[in-house]
Scaffold this motif. Sequence first.
Motif, mmCIF file in Angstrom:
data_model
loop_
_atom_site.group_PDB
_atom_site.id
_atom_site.type_symbol
_atom_site.label_atom_id
_atom_site.label_comp_id
_atom_site.label_asym_id
_atom_site.label_seq_id
_atom_site.Cartn_x
_atom_site.Cartn_y
_atom_site.Cartn_z
ATOM 1 N N LYS A 94 -2.094 6.885 1.564
ATOM 2 C CA LYS A 94 -2.527 6.142 0.386
ATOM 3 C C LYS A 94 -1.371 5.917 -0.588
ATOM 4 C CE LYS A 94 -4.249 10.061 -2.278
ATOM 5 N NZ LYS A 94 -5.409 10.626 -2.929
ATOM 6 N N GLU A 95 -0.308 6.682 -0.434
ATOM 7 C CA GLU A 95 0.871 6.514 -1.280
ATOM 8 C C GLU A 95 1.612 5.214 -0.980
ATOM 9 O OE1 GLU A 95 1.283 8.663 -3.735
ATOM 10 O OE2 GLU A 95 -0.440 9.771 -2.960
ATOM 11 N N TRP B 294 -7.785 -1.479 -3.326
ATOM 12 C CA TRP B 294 -7.075 -1.091 -2.103
ATOM 13 C C TRP B 294 -7.416 0.347 -1.740
ATOM 14 C CZ3 TRP B 294 -3.621 2.386 -0.113
ATOM 15 C CH2 TRP B 294 -2.945 2.025 1.042
ATOM 16 N N LEU B 295 -7.371 1.230 -2.745
ATOM 17 C CA LEU B 295 -7.680 2.644 -2.497
ATOM 18 C C LEU B 295 -9.139 2.838 -2.089
ATOM 19 C CD1 LEU B 295 -5.664 4.310 -5.380
ATOM 20 C CD2 LEU B 295 -5.197 4.475 -2.933
ATOM 21 N N TYR C 61 0.254 -2.466 -4.089
ATOM 22 C CA TYR C 61 -0.118 -3.109 -5.343
ATOM 23 C C TYR C 61 0.253 -2.270 -6.554
ATOM 24 C CZ TYR C 61 -2.794 -6.066 -2.223
ATOM 25 O OH TYR C 61 -3.164 -6.912 -1.213
ATOM 26 N N GLN C 62 0.611 -2.936 -7.640
ATOM 27 C CA GLN C 62 0.979 -2.269 -8.885
ATOM 28 C C GLN C 62 -0.124 -2.386 -9.942
ATOM 29 O OE1 GLN C 62 3.714 -0.408 -9.004
ATOM 30 N NE2 GLN C 62 4.046 -1.017 -6.892
ATOM 31 N N SER C 63 -0.855 -3.491 -9.925
ATOM 32 C CA SER C 63 -1.930 -3.719 -10.880
ATOM 33 C C SER C 63 -3.039 -2.687 -10.666
ATOM 34 C CB SER C 63 -2.492 -5.126 -10.689
ATOM 35 O OG SER C 63 -3.637 -5.313 -11.483
ATOM 36 N N LYS D 90 -5.116 -2.167 -7.264
ATOM 37 C CA LYS D 90 -4.789 -0.910 -6.591
ATOM 38 C C LYS D 90 -6.053 -0.085 -6.346
ATOM 39 C CE LYS D 90 -1.429 2.768 -6.693
ATOM 40 N NZ LYS D 90 -0.158 3.178 -7.250
ATOM 41 N N ALA E 29 -7.496 -7.214 -1.179
ATOM 42 C CA ALA E 29 -6.897 -5.894 -1.384
ATOM 43 C C ALA E 29 -7.755 -4.819 -0.720
ATOM 44 C CB ALA E 29 -6.731 -5.604 -2.873
ATOM 45 N N CYS F 244 0.407 2.229 -0.959
ATOM 46 C CA CYS F 244 -0.306 1.090 -1.533
ATOM 47 C C CYS F 244 0.709 0.091 -2.103
ATOM 48 C CB CYS F 244 -1.255 1.550 -2.640
ATOM 49 S SG CYS F 244 -2.096 0.186 -3.464
ATOM 50 N N GLY G 149 -6.556 -2.428 2.346
ATOM 51 C CA GLY G 149 -6.631 -0.980 2.218
ATOM 52 C C GLY G 149 -7.441 -0.368 3.336
#
Length: 58
Positions: free
Chosen positions: A26-27, A40-41, A31-33, A37, A12, A29, A16
Motif C-alpha cells: 500500500k506504500e 486507491w487504498l 496518488y498524492q491527493s 489516495k 483510482a 500508492c 488500487g
Amino acid sequence: MKRQKRDKMERAFARGYQAGLTGRSKELCPYQSVDVKMQWLGGWREAIDGKITGLFNK
C-alpha cells in the motif's frame, strides 16, 4: 456515440484493487491527493480482504 472517461475516483479504486490483487504494498500508492489516495487504498484493502477470505487463488 462517444465513450466517456470513467470518474477519476472510480479509476483510482480500480487501480488500487488491481494492486492489492497482485500483492503490491500500500506504500506504493501513486496518488498524492488525499481523496484520490483514500479511494486507491479502499480498493487495495478490498482486494487484500478478498485474498484473505479466499475469494482468489493467488
